[in-house]
Design an enzyme around this catalytic site. Structure first.
Site, PDB file in Angstrom:
ATOM      1  N   GLY A 137       8.787  27.578  -9.062  1.00  0.00           N
ATOM      2  CA  GLY A 137       9.560  27.081 -10.502  1.00  0.00           C
ATOM      3  C   GLY A 137       9.415  28.334 -11.396  1.00  0.00           C
TER       4      GLY A 137
ATOM      5  N   GLY B  60      10.458  28.636 -14.226  1.00  0.00           N
ATOM      6  CA  GLY B  60      10.855  28.077 -15.718  1.00  0.00           C
ATOM      7  C   GLY B  60       9.741  28.828 -16.754  1.00  0.00           C
ATOM      8  CB  VAL B  61       8.805  27.847 -20.086  1.00  0.00           C
ATOM      9  CG1 VAL B  61       8.436  28.597 -21.168  1.00  0.00           C
ATOM     10  CG2 VAL B  61      10.391  27.093 -20.263  1.00  0.00           C
TER      11      VAL B  61
ATOM     12  CD  GLU C   3      14.022  28.020 -10.125  1.00  0.00           C
ATOM     13  OE1 GLU C   3      12.977  27.734 -10.926  1.00  0.00           O
ATOM     14  OE2 GLU C   3      14.906  26.965 -10.186  1.00  0.00           O
TER      15      GLU C   3
ATOM     16  N   GLY D 126       8.562  21.513 -13.938  1.00  0.00           N
ATOM     17  CA  GLY D 126       9.213  20.620 -15.174  1.00  0.00           C
ATOM     18  C   GLY D 126       7.855  19.420 -15.314  1.00  0.00           C
ATOM     19  NE  ARG D 127       4.235  18.776 -19.851  1.00  0.00           N
ATOM     20  CZ  ARG D 127       2.730  18.886 -19.279  1.00  0.00           C
ATOM     21  NH1 ARG D 127       2.514  19.679 -18.400  1.00  0.00           N
ATOM     22  NH2 ARG D 127       2.058  18.104 -19.835  1.00  0.00           N
TER      23      ARG D 127
ATOM     24  CG  ASP E 155       6.693  16.837 -24.251  1.00  0.00           C
ATOM     25  OD1 ASP E 155       7.305  17.429 -25.140  1.00  0.00           O
ATOM     26  OD2 ASP E 155       5.932  17.309 -23.464  1.00  0.00           O
TER      27      ASP E 155
ATOM     28  CB  ALA F 243       4.465  22.021 -29.639  1.00  0.00           C
TER      29      ALA F 243
ATOM     30  CG  HIS G  92      13.616  51.546 -43.073  1.00  0.00           C
ATOM     31  ND1 HIS G  92      14.245  51.409 -41.715  1.00  0.00           N
ATOM     32  CD2 HIS G  92      13.223  52.520 -43.170  1.00  0.00           C
ATOM     33  CE1 HIS G  92      14.185  52.695 -41.137  1.00  0.00           C
ATOM     34  NE2 HIS G  92      13.617  53.174 -42.031  1.00  0.00           N
TER      35      HIS G  92
HETATM   36  P1  FAD Z   1       1.368  15.944 -25.813  1.00  0.00           P
HETATM   37  O1  FAD Z   1       0.849  16.864 -26.467  1.00  0.00           O
HETATM   38  O2  FAD Z   1       1.418  15.589 -24.450  1.00  0.00           O
HETATM   39  O3  FAD Z   1       0.136  14.447 -26.396  1.00  0.00           O
HETATM   40  C1  FAD Z   1       0.259  13.294 -25.845  1.00  0.00           C
HETATM   41  C2  FAD Z   1      -1.032  12.686 -25.969  1.00  0.00           C
HETATM   42  O4  FAD Z   1      -0.928  11.229 -25.877  1.00  0.00           O
HETATM   43  C3  FAD Z   1      -2.085  13.236 -24.916  1.00  0.00           C
HETATM   44  O5  FAD Z   1      -3.137  13.805 -25.427  1.00  0.00           O
HETATM   45  C4  FAD Z   1      -2.375  12.229 -24.069  1.00  0.00           C
HETATM   46  O6  FAD Z   1      -3.357  11.953 -23.411  1.00  0.00           O
HETATM   47  C5  FAD Z   1      -2.177  10.982 -24.947  1.00  0.00           C
HETATM   48  N1  FAD Z   1      -1.708   9.621 -24.371  1.00  0.00           N
HETATM   49  C6  FAD Z   1      -0.951   9.385 -23.429  1.00  0.00           C
HETATM   50  N2  FAD Z   1      -0.772   8.149 -23.154  1.00  0.00           N
HETATM   51  C7  FAD Z   1      -1.734   7.592 -24.026  1.00  0.00           C
HETATM   52  C8  FAD Z   1      -1.960   6.214 -24.178  1.00  0.00           C
HETATM   53  N3  FAD Z   1      -1.360   5.252 -23.680  1.00  0.00           N
HETATM   54  N4  FAD Z   1      -2.867   5.873 -24.980  1.00  0.00           N
HETATM   55  C9  FAD Z   1      -3.758   7.119 -25.667  1.00  0.00           C
HETATM   56  N5  FAD Z   1      -3.103   8.347 -25.572  1.00  0.00           N
HETATM   57  C10 FAD Z   1      -2.219   8.607 -24.646  1.00  0.00           C
HETATM   58  N6  FAD Z   1       5.691  23.830 -26.552  1.00  0.00           N
HETATM   59  C11 FAD Z   1       6.004  24.788 -27.537  1.00  0.00           C
HETATM   60  O7  FAD Z   1       6.812  24.260 -28.410  1.00  0.00           O
HETATM   61  N7  FAD Z   1       5.766  26.231 -27.494  1.00  0.00           N
HETATM   62  C12 FAD Z   1       4.661  26.651 -26.611  1.00  0.00           C
HETATM   63  O8  FAD Z   1       4.388  27.621 -26.474  1.00  0.00           O
HETATM   64  C13 FAD Z   1       4.359  25.684 -25.277  1.00  0.00           C
HETATM   65  N8  FAD Z   1       3.561  26.255 -24.485  1.00  0.00           N
HETATM   66  C14 FAD Z   1       3.271  25.093 -23.465  1.00  0.00           C
HETATM   67  C15 FAD Z   1       2.559  25.633 -22.397  1.00  0.00           C
HETATM   68  C16 FAD Z   1       2.117  25.003 -21.482  1.00  0.00           C
HETATM   69  C17 FAD Z   1       1.169  25.388 -20.113  1.00  0.00           C
HETATM   70  C18 FAD Z   1       2.631  23.596 -21.456  1.00  0.00           C
HETATM   71  C19 FAD Z   1       2.134  22.499 -20.192  1.00  0.00           C
HETATM   72  C20 FAD Z   1       3.376  23.049 -22.284  1.00  0.00           C
HETATM   73  C21 FAD Z   1       3.872  23.891 -23.136  1.00  0.00           C
HETATM   74  N9  FAD Z   1       4.617  23.630 -24.363  1.00  0.00           N
HETATM   75  C22 FAD Z   1       4.683  24.390 -25.311  1.00  0.00           C
HETATM   76  C23 FAD Z   1       4.854  22.131 -24.683  1.00  0.00           C
HETATM   77  C24 FAD Z   1       3.884  21.464 -25.624  1.00  0.00           C
HETATM   78  O9  FAD Z   1       2.914  21.434 -25.124  1.00  0.00           O
HETATM   79  C25 FAD Z   1       4.721  19.694 -25.580  1.00  0.00           C
HETATM   80  O10 FAD Z   1       5.935  19.766 -25.956  1.00  0.00           O
HETATM   81  C26 FAD Z   1       3.903  19.193 -26.517  1.00  0.00           C
HETATM   82  O11 FAD Z   1       2.467  19.121 -26.635  1.00  0.00           O
HETATM   83  C27 FAD Z   1       4.608  17.820 -26.938  1.00  0.00           C
HETATM   84  O12 FAD Z   1       3.664  16.999 -27.835  1.00  0.00           O
HETATM   85  P2  FAD Z   1       3.724  15.293 -27.748  1.00  0.00           P
HETATM   86  O13 FAD Z   1       2.642  14.752 -28.988  1.00  0.00           O
HETATM   87  O14 FAD Z   1       4.882  14.601 -27.565  1.00  0.00           O
HETATM   88  O15 FAD Z   1       2.654  15.245 -26.428  1.00  0.00           O
HETATM   89  P1  NAI Z   2      10.798  24.239 -16.600  1.00  0.00           P
HETATM   90  O1  NAI Z   2      11.698  23.121 -16.680  1.00  0.00           O
HETATM   91  O2  NAI Z   2      10.925  25.230 -17.666  1.00  0.00           O
HETATM   92  O3  NAI Z   2      10.972  24.971 -15.284  1.00  0.00           O
HETATM   93  C1  NAI Z   2      11.026  24.376 -14.006  1.00  0.00           C
HETATM   94  C2  NAI Z   2      11.539  25.195 -12.836  1.00  0.00           C
HETATM   95  O4  NAI Z   2      11.355  24.639 -11.754  1.00  0.00           O
HETATM   96  C3  NAI Z   2      13.003  25.288 -13.129  1.00  0.00           C
HETATM   97  O5  NAI Z   2      13.597  26.423 -13.007  1.00  0.00           O
HETATM   98  C4  NAI Z   2      13.704  24.235 -11.912  1.00  0.00           C
HETATM   99  O6  NAI Z   2      14.607  24.726 -11.327  1.00  0.00           O
HETATM  100  C5  NAI Z   2      12.458  24.516 -10.946  1.00  0.00           C
HETATM  101  N1  NAI Z   2      12.285  23.727 -10.034  1.00  0.00           N
HETATM  102  C6  NAI Z   2      12.275  22.342  -9.989  1.00  0.00           C
HETATM  103  N2  NAI Z   2      11.948  21.634  -8.892  1.00  0.00           N
HETATM  104  C7  NAI Z   2      11.896  22.673  -7.945  1.00  0.00           C
HETATM  105  C8  NAI Z   2      11.355  22.696  -6.604  1.00  0.00           C
HETATM  106  N3  NAI Z   2      11.224  21.493  -6.053  1.00  0.00           N
HETATM  107  N4  NAI Z   2      11.279  23.896  -6.188  1.00  0.00           N
HETATM  108  C9  NAI Z   2      11.551  24.929  -6.574  1.00  0.00           C
HETATM  109  N5  NAI Z   2      11.672  25.180  -7.925  1.00  0.00           N
HETATM  110  C10 NAI Z   2      11.920  23.856  -8.585  1.00  0.00           C
HETATM  111  O7  NAI Z   2       9.433  23.513 -16.377  1.00  0.00           O
HETATM  112  P2  NAI Z   2       7.869  24.080 -16.740  1.00  0.00           P
HETATM  113  O8  NAI Z   2       8.043  25.571 -16.426  1.00  0.00           O
HETATM  114  O9  NAI Z   2       7.129  23.143 -15.503  1.00  0.00           O
HETATM  115  O10 NAI Z   2       7.512  23.642 -18.207  1.00  0.00           O
HETATM  116  C11 NAI Z   2       7.590  22.285 -18.572  1.00  0.00           C
HETATM  117  C12 NAI Z   2       8.074  22.251 -19.884  1.00  0.00           C
HETATM  118  O11 NAI Z   2       7.036  22.671 -20.826  1.00  0.00           O
HETATM  119  C13 NAI Z   2       9.208  23.213 -20.427  1.00  0.00           C
HETATM  120  O12 NAI Z   2      10.460  23.037 -20.101  1.00  0.00           O
HETATM  121  C14 NAI Z   2       9.070  23.433 -21.896  1.00  0.00           C
HETATM  122  O13 NAI Z   2       9.630  22.394 -22.337  1.00  0.00           O
HETATM  123  C15 NAI Z   2       7.293  23.307 -22.082  1.00  0.00           C
HETATM  124  N6  NAI Z   2       6.732  24.821 -22.072  1.00  0.00           N
HETATM  125  C16 NAI Z   2       7.112  25.555 -23.360  1.00  0.00           C
HETATM  126  C17 NAI Z   2       6.775  26.535 -23.431  1.00  0.00           C
HETATM  127  C18 NAI Z   2       7.334  27.291 -24.658  1.00  0.00           C
HETATM  128  O14 NAI Z   2       7.696  26.886 -25.396  1.00  0.00           O
HETATM  129  N7  NAI Z   2       6.909  28.588 -24.792  1.00  0.00           N
HETATM  130  C19 NAI Z   2       5.959  27.169 -22.449  1.00  0.00           C
HETATM  131  C20 NAI Z   2       5.315  26.589 -21.133  1.00  0.00           C
HETATM  132  C21 NAI Z   2       5.855  25.142 -21.231  1.00  0.00           C
END
Ligand code: FAD
Ligand code: NAI
Length: 474
Positions: free
Chosen positions: A189, A191-192, A212, A280-281, A321, A329, A453
């Site tokens: 993947g 992606g991000v 990818e 993806g998620r 999400d 976030a 600047h």
């Molecule tokens: P979450 O942060 O997933 O929080 C949901 C919470 O609910 C969790 O703690 C979970 O345990 C809890 N929960 C779930 N079900 C239940 C239940 N039934 N009862 C009680 N608790 C429950 N986004 C950005 O904007 N910038 C970034 O740089 C960025 N980097 C990222 C890097 C990575 C590696 C990843 C995986 C994601 C990244 N994201 C980034 C995405 C960001 O983390 C999410 O979009 C954001 O956390 C979503 O917020 P949320 O509150 O919807 O859900």
């Molecule tokens: P993503 O959606 O960014 O990328 C997933 C990639 O995997 C895509 O390019 C897709 O085409 C590819 N893919 C899907 N199925 C596949 C398969 N079977 N084989 C090979 N490639 C495949 O998802 P990612 O990187 O897991 O991140 C999840 C989400 O978390 C992001 O979409 C973003 O919303 C959030 N995130 C945000 C960050 C930021 O804001 N800087 C940093 C990290 C995550």
């Protein structure tokens, strides 16, 4: 009698904890439940969700350390600084990251106390509706709330038949905990997460290969930016294979072996010490008790909501999400605030059109609004202003002048329709563009505003001037 609240927030991530704080500020009696397995020093689930525990914050901490490492190894010498070959203490890097996570998650617990939000440790699941509102089981207790905000977030999607152990085969959780620099790291993947985590381990010395499925790179980004990014990341040493189809994945004595077919349909095999699956998620709606109360989910398991985050049930909202829209976030937080304000009878509003995207690679990538390919597809007449960082004194002085700013404005009205940046501090530069677009600015408005600047923001200024074909420094 069960505990009763005006508002129960299910999930303590950035969407949930922000919604809880804002609702409490507005005078509601609020509780927030959280069930994640990351325990704080008192053994309670930690607040902060994916973002603080296993997402945004820890990944940015590792990106920073690995960037410093790369600068020390490669960039210092260009500026006449000799330090010798740097060494990385991975354990210390991970410990630093863990300290930041603890500090921030405990900070949220403190904010809950300050705002009188009740924290309930436990998984929340709808059980029904009573006289006092919605009944939700949290751990062993059933609580009642007049209104419920579902903010349960998302979890990494896994490949069918490929179990994630977070030792050899990792999702985002394991990718942030790798204890030694792998010799060979495979990433599925591009992606991000693939780009950010691939960058971390490449900078620290891993040979990183990214597989990818799609034929193109970063399909959601402006393709000008995507092309430039692919060129730069490939030069840095990330190896990309597009249009692949993943086959069998097996653990081996040394790590993992990935069988796939390449874009020409040829069978290939990739051996690596570790594998990061970042494809993806998926929304967290399992175990939420949606069926018990008739909460409508879509075919992808997301909670169905309207533009104001209302579900099909009265007094039940969903944000972040777990609903439609980008999984970011800041989008989750915006929805949290808007819902709390709507519950209080205010005009909660979310500007879905102006949510910025940032990818924290080096150079960073950031954008807001429409891409050039979207404008073409929609038949919108536009003009473009594109300025490279190479023309900017501050970027040159900092030794990082890769990339460009591209501004897209309506050909007739001059209103800014999109801004796309690949370059140093793109994450911060995009802020000005989001403000401008929220206020309905024309490119001329930005062109007529005085920019400090020497700053990187002068490149945004020049891109605005370039929309009118009158850049001064390019
Ligand atoms: P979450 O942060 O997933 O929080 C949901 C919470 O609910 C969790 O703690 C979970 O345990 C809890 N929960 C779930 N079900 C239940 C239940 N039934 N009862 C009680 N608790 C429950 N986004 C950005 O904007 N910038 C970034 O740089 C960025 N980097 C990222 C890097 C990575 C590696 C990843 C995986 C994601 C990244 N994201 C980034 C995405 C960001 O983390 C999410 O979009 C954001 O956390 C979503 O917020 P949320 O509150 O919807 O859900
Ligand atoms: P993503 O959606 O960014 O990328 C997933 C990639 O995997 C895509 O390019 C897709 O085409 C590819 N893919 C899907 N199925 C596949 C398969 N079977 N084989 C090979 N490639 C495949 O998802 P990612 O990187 O897991 O991140 C999840 C989400 O978390 C992001 O979409 C973003 O919303 C959030 N995130 C945000 C960050 C930021 O804001 N800087 C940093 C990290 C995550």
């Amino acid at each position: 009698m069960s505990q009763q609240f005006d508002v129960l927030v299910i999930g303590g991530g950035p969407g949930g904890y922000v919604a809880a704080i804002r609702a409490a500020q507005l005078g509601f009696k609020v509780a927030c439940c959280e069930s994640n397995p990351y325990a704080d020093p008192k053994g309670q689930p930690r607040l902060g969700g994916t973002c603080l525990n296993v997402g945004c914050i820890p990944s940015k901490a590792l990106l920073h350390t690995s960037h410093m490492f790369e600068e020390a190894g490669h960039a210092f010498a260009d500026q006449g600084i000799t330090v010798g070959a740097p060494k990385i203490d991975v354990a210390k890097m991970l410990a630093r990251k863990a300290t930041i996570v603890t500090q921030l998650t405990q900070g949220i617990a403190g904010l809950f106390k300050k705002n009188k939000v009740t924290f309930l440790a436990g998984h929340g699941s709808f059980v029904g509706q009573g006289a006092a509102g919605w009944q939700v089981q949290v751990g062993k207790e059933t609580v009642e709330a007049k209104q419920v905000i579902i903010a349960t977030g998302s979890t990494a999607r896994h490949l069918p038949g490929v179990p994630v152990c977070n030792e050899i085969v990792c999702d985002n959780i394991g990718a942030l905990e790798i204890g030694v620099v792998p010799k060979k790291l495979a990433v599925i993947g591009a992606g991000v997460i693939g780009l950010e985590m691939g960058s971390v381990w490449r900078r620290l010395g891993a040979e990183v290969t990214v597989l990818e499925a799609m034929p193109d790179f970063l399909a959601a980004a402006d393709q000008d930016i995507a092309k430039e990014a692919q060129k730069i990341f490939t030069k840095q040493g990330l190896s990309f294979n597009f249009g692949v189809k993943i086959g069998d994945i097996k653990k081996t004595a040394k790590g993992v072996s990935i069988n796939y077919t390449d874009k020409d349909g040829k069978a290939q095999k990739l051996d690596a010490d570790r594998l990061v699956v970042s494809i993806g998620r998926i929304p967290n709606t399992q175990g939420l008790g949606a069926d018990k109360v008739g909460l409508k989910l879509n075919e992808r398991g997301m909670v169905e909501v309207d533009g104001h985050c209302k579900t099909n049930l009265p007094g039940v909202w969903a944000i972040g999400d777990v609903v439609r829209g980008p999984m970011l976030a800041h989008k989750a937080m915006e929805e949290g605030v808007a819902v709390a304000e709507l519950m209080a009878g205010q005009a909660g509003h979310i500007s879905f059109d102006f949510i910025p995207w940032v990818i924290y690679t080096d150079p960073e990538i950031a954008w807001v609004g429409k891409t050039e390919q979207q404008l073409k597809a929609e038949g919108v007449a536009y003009k473009a202003g594109k300025i490279p960082f190479l023309a900017n004194g501050r970027a040159l002085g900092a030794g990082n002048a890769q990339g460009f700013v591209k501004m897209l404005a309506d050909a007739k009205t001059d209103r800014i329709l999109g801004v796309h940046i690949i370059g140093p501090n793109a994450s911060e530069l995009i802020g000005e563009c989001v403000v401008a677009m929220e206020f309905g600015a024309a490119s001329e408005d930005l062109a007529r505003i005085c920019h400090g600047h020497p700053t990187l923001s002068e490149v945004v200024h020049e891109a605005a001037l370039a929309c009118d074909k009158r850049p001064l420094h390019f």
